[in-house]
Design a protein around this motif. Structure first.
Motif, PDB file in Angstrom:
ATOM      1  N   UNK A  91       0.848  -1.182   0.000  1.00 16.80           N
ATOM      2  CA  UNK A  91       0.000   0.000   0.000  1.00 16.80           C
ATOM      3  C   UNK A  91       0.890   1.241   0.000  1.00 16.80           C
ATOM      4  N   UNK A  92       0.571   2.175  -0.862  1.00 23.90           N
ATOM      5  CA  UNK A  92       1.355   3.411  -0.914  1.00 23.90           C
ATOM      6  C   UNK A  92       1.116   4.233   0.344  1.00 23.90           C
ATOM      7  N   UNK A  93       2.199   4.804   0.865  1.00 20.68           N
ATOM      8  CA  UNK A  93       2.103   5.662   2.040  1.00 20.68           C
ATOM      9  C   UNK A  93       2.417   7.096   1.665  1.00 20.68           C
ATOM     10  N   UNK A  94       1.914   8.025   2.454  1.00 21.97           N
ATOM     11  CA  UNK A  94       2.254   9.426   2.259  1.00 21.97           C
ATOM     12  C   UNK A  94       3.706   9.689   2.620  1.00 21.97           C
ATOM     13  N   UNK A  95       4.119  10.921   2.445  1.00 22.16           N
ATOM     14  CA  UNK A  95       5.516  11.275   2.677  1.00 22.16           C
ATOM     15  C   UNK A  95       5.798  11.539   4.156  1.00 22.16           C
ATOM     16  N   UNK A  96       7.024  11.263   4.610  1.00 19.94           N
ATOM     17  CA  UNK A  96       7.401  11.627   5.985  1.00 19.94           C
ATOM     18  C   UNK A  96       7.304  13.141   6.167  1.00 19.94           C
ATOM     19  N   UNK A  97       7.108  13.568   7.391  1.00 19.69           N
ATOM     20  CA  UNK A  97       7.059  14.991   7.700  1.00 19.69           C
ATOM     21  C   UNK A  97       7.910  15.278   8.929  1.00 19.69           C
ATOM     22  N   UNK A  98       8.247  16.553   9.105  1.00 24.17           N
ATOM     23  CA  UNK A  98       9.061  16.998  10.231  1.00 24.17           C
ATOM     24  C   UNK A  98       8.224  17.890  11.142  1.00 24.17           C
ATOM     25  N   UNK A  99       8.466  17.779  12.438  1.00 24.10           N
ATOM     26  CA  UNK A  99       7.833  18.672  13.410  1.00 24.10           C
ATOM     27  C   UNK A  99       8.948  19.337  14.193  1.00 24.10           C
ATOM     28  N   UNK A 314       0.918   0.507  21.786  1.00 26.52           N
ATOM     29  CA  UNK A 314      -0.396   0.148  21.250  1.00 26.52           C
ATOM     30  C   UNK A 314      -1.381   1.108  21.910  1.00 26.52           C
ATOM     31  N   UNK A 315      -2.002   1.977  21.106  1.00 27.86           N
ATOM     32  CA  UNK A 315      -2.743   3.107  21.634  1.00 27.86           C
ATOM     33  C   UNK A 315      -4.245   3.019  21.384  1.00 27.86           C
ATOM     34  N   UNK A 316      -5.010   3.620  22.305  1.00 30.85           N
ATOM     35  CA  UNK A 316      -6.460   3.685  22.155  1.00 30.85           C
ATOM     36  C   UNK A 316      -6.869   4.814  21.207  1.00 30.85           C
ATOM     37  N   UNK A 317      -5.992   5.793  21.044  1.00 32.00           N
ATOM     38  CA  UNK A 317      -6.262   6.938  20.176  1.00 32.00           C
ATOM     39  C   UNK A 317      -5.008   7.238  19.365  1.00 32.00           C
ATOM     40  N   UNK A 318      -5.180   8.048  18.334  1.00 33.34           N
ATOM     41  CA  UNK A 318      -4.018   8.389  17.517  1.00 33.34           C
ATOM     42  C   UNK A 318      -3.000   9.170  18.343  1.00 33.34           C
ATOM     43  N   UNK A 319      -1.738   8.862  18.104  1.00 36.50           N
ATOM     44  CA  UNK A 319      -0.684   9.544  18.839  1.00 36.50           C
ATOM     45  C   UNK A 319      -0.560  10.999  18.395  1.00 36.50           C
ATOM     46  N   UNK A 320      -0.838  11.255  17.121  1.00 37.14           N
ATOM     47  CA  UNK A 320      -0.825  12.615  16.589  1.00 37.14           C
ATOM     48  C   UNK A 320      -1.797  12.660  15.417  1.00 37.14           C
ATOM     49  N   UNK A 321      -2.087  13.849  14.938  1.00 37.07           N
ATOM     50  CA  UNK A 321      -3.041  13.992  13.842  1.00 37.07           C
ATOM     51  C   UNK A 321      -2.382  14.534  12.581  1.00 37.07           C
ATOM     52  N   UNK A 322      -1.072  14.357  12.496  1.00 36.00           N
ATOM     53  CA  UNK A 322      -0.352  14.744  11.289  1.00 36.00           C
ATOM     54  C   UNK A 322      -0.519  13.640  10.259  1.00 36.00           C
ATOM     55  N   UNK A 323      -0.816  14.006   9.039  1.00 36.12           N
ATOM     56  CA  UNK A 323      -1.064  13.016   7.991  1.00 36.12           C
ATOM     57  C   UNK A 323       0.259  12.522   7.407  1.00 36.12           C
ATOM     58  N   UNK A 324       0.948  11.700   8.187  1.00 33.49           N
ATOM     59  CA  UNK A 324       2.246  11.175   7.753  1.00 33.49           C
ATOM     60  C   UNK A 324       2.525   9.861   8.460  1.00 33.49           C
ATOM     61  N   UNK A 325       3.004   8.851   7.727  1.00 37.33           N
ATOM     62  CA  UNK A 325       3.335   7.566   8.370  1.00 37.33           C
ATOM     63  C   UNK A 325       4.592   7.650   9.218  1.00 37.33           C
ATOM     64  N   UNK A 326       5.494   8.575   8.859  1.00 42.40           N
ATOM     65  CA  UNK A 326       6.712   8.805   9.635  1.00 42.40           C
ATOM     66  C   UNK A 326       6.745  10.288   9.993  1.00 42.40           C
ATOM     67  N   UNK A 327       6.822  10.601  11.271  1.00 44.73           N
ATOM     68  CA  UNK A 327       6.917  11.988  11.708  1.00 44.73           C
ATOM     69  C   UNK A 327       8.193  12.159  12.521  1.00 44.73           C
ATOM     70  N   UNK A 328       9.156  12.908  11.985  1.00 40.95           N
ATOM     71  CA  UNK A 328      10.398  13.195  12.704  1.00 40.95           C
ATOM     72  C   UNK A 328      10.179  14.405  13.590  1.00 40.95           C
ATOM     73  N   UNK A 329      10.424  14.240  14.886  1.00 43.63           N
ATOM     74  CA  UNK A 329      10.137  15.278  15.873  1.00 43.63           C
ATOM     75  C   UNK A 329      11.446  15.739  16.511  1.00 43.63           C
ATOM     76  N   UNK A 330      11.576  17.053  16.667  1.00 45.28           N
ATOM     77  CA  UNK A 330      12.756  17.615  17.328  1.00 45.28           C
ATOM     78  C   UNK A 330      12.292  18.336  18.587  1.00 45.28           C
TER      79      UNK A 330
END
Length: 451
Positions: A91-99, A314-330
């Motif tokens: 399945x195609x995934x969206x692009x990684x994003x940075x926060x 393993x979460x009951x809710x989304x960890x974040x609401x950014x539309x990205x399969x990989x989110x790099x956080x600083x």
């Protein structure tokens, strides 16, 4: 009289590297035996439940660390050639994003998408200078326009820091983006020691994927372990064998006709070739157990092993609401980590990997977990309340780490000083992770076939 061997090749290790090598040889009519020390196939790319891994009681399937299938890489074409794609759904995934600095930096889906490109430029410009934005564009162009051979000739001894500074990327904010890229793909987030060569090779692959598919990665439905399972079926379908739970395999000595005799539990087969797959430390132990010289691994063993902290949630809710399969956080304290969806889906429970490279980090493991847990609250996620289950484990890089202390042309493999013994080690790989493993395995297998 022609010497007869029990096997044309014995492959030690049933990770993605060993399985691709064995499947390639088996498909070409060779008698192949795969030996795995663990009780399952897949190695670092295996997908099992947390309970099967021994991490806890969660029934959610987790891969040993996050894995992707690059769209611009060679793995999918190798799988297709081996007939292993029919059992794998992508399945195609969206692009990684940075926060960073309280803002999400989202890559445009295409440089031809003018509104997204303008927005991306504006987002970057708020964090780094306009000149540095153009320098990132020059870095991408350099990766695309330079051949792999020229990259090796020009950049194998050059650090990422030297490359990006020469190209105009000099601010701490801009360098942190580079550190985020190499941390995830080279297991070394120190731009002073990570080779520019490895950065450029991987950028080239990702940009190629963007140009052909509109994204850089596929997700394997059911977890990356499905790829390993499909390769195992290919091996067995062509008459190959796979043995598990054999951690003490060793070479017993030469046989008549320069063949190789092995001790594999209670079996003592002979093989024309032996292929060891894995990192230099594991290979050293195998050679030591076999009574063979391992001094040629000296340079490889001098590189400290990479360490990765993987906080699985393993979460009951989304960890974040950014539309990205990989989110790099600083974080505000300068620590970078990446949040990766284990299996992107729309309904709970959601499974995540939160990974941070531990190399050269002054902060201890527990302090890092607290820092990340506190930091994730800015996304509205409370680890204590919103997680059904979580577990932090420290993973070894096992030779994945890259350093200018070991230039590419000094990396050993696949031939070794011992006749008939090959090593497909991670450090000889330029491309990222599983794609590089597959390419190295395929090239080594075809080299054996040509002989």
């Amino acid at each position: 009289m022609k010497t007869k061997y029990d096997y044309d090749a014995v492959v030690i290790g049933a990770g993605i590297t060993g399985l691709v090598a064995a499947a390639t040889l088996a498909k070409h009519g060779k008698r192949v035996l795969v030996i795995e020390g663990a009780g399952y196939i897949g190695g670092r790319a295996a997908t099992r439940t947390a309970k099967e891994w021994g991490w806890g009681d969660s029934k959610e399937r987790m891969t040993y660390g996050p894995h992707i299938l690059p769209t611009g890489g060679r793995l999918s074409s190798i799988l297709a050639h081996l007939g292993a794609m029919k059992n794998v759904r992508l399945r195609r995934l969206g692009l990684p994003q940075f926060y960073m600095r309280g803002r999400v930096i989202a890559f445009p889906s295409s440089l031809l998408n003018v509104p997204e490109t303008i927005r991306f430029y504006g987002q970057l410009k708020r964090g780094i200078s306009g000149r540095e934005v153009l320098a990132f564009a020059r870095l991408g162009a350099l990766a695309v326009m330079t051949s792999e051979k020229s990259m090796i000739e020009r950049y194998e001894g050059v650090s990422c820091e030297k490359l990006v500074e020469d190209i105009g990327i000099r601010s701490a904010a801009a360098k942190s983006i580079v550190a985020g890229i190499i941390g995830g793909y080279c297991f070394n987030d120190d731009i002073r020691t990570c080779p520019a060569l490895d950065l450029l090779i991987n950028l080239k692959m990702f940009i190629r994927g963007m140009a052909t598919t509109g994204t850089i990665m596929y997700y394997v439905e059911g977890g990356f372990g499905r790829v390993c399972e499909s390769l195992a079926r290919t091996i067995e379908g062509h008459g190959g064998e796979i043995m598990l739970d054999e951690p003490r395999t060793r070479i017993k000595g030469p046989k008549d006709g320069d063949g190789i005799a092995l001790d594999i539990g209670k079996r003592h087969p002979t093989a024309k070739n032996v292929i060891y797959t894995g990192g230099p430390r594991g290979f050293k132990q195998f050679l030591k157990r076999s009574g063979l010289d391992y001094s040629f691994l000296k340079d490889h063993l001098s590189i400290p092993p990479a360490k990765i902290l993987d906080l699985m949630v393993v979460a009951k809710k989304r960890m974040h609401h950014v539309n990205a399969p990989w989110l790099s956080v600083f974080t505000e304290k300068g620590i970078g980590y990446v949040i990766v969806d284990e299996e992107p889906k729309r309904v709970p429970p959601y499974a995540y990997h939160v990974c941070v490279i531990l190399n050269n980090k002054p902060t201890g493991k527990r302090a890092l977990i607290r820092l990340i847990s506190d930091d994730m609250k800015r996304f509205g996620f409370d680890l204590g309340k919103d997680a059904e289950w979580h577990k932090a484990i420290e993973m070894g890089g096992y030779g994945l780490e890259k350093s200018i202390a070991l230039p590419y042309r000094k990396r050993i493999g696949p031939e070794t000083p011992h006749r008939g013994l090959y090593w497909i080690g991670d450090s000889k790989i330029l491309e990222v992770g599983t794609d590089g493993c597959a390419r190295a395995a395929s090239e080594a297998a075809h080299r054996i076939l040509r002989k």
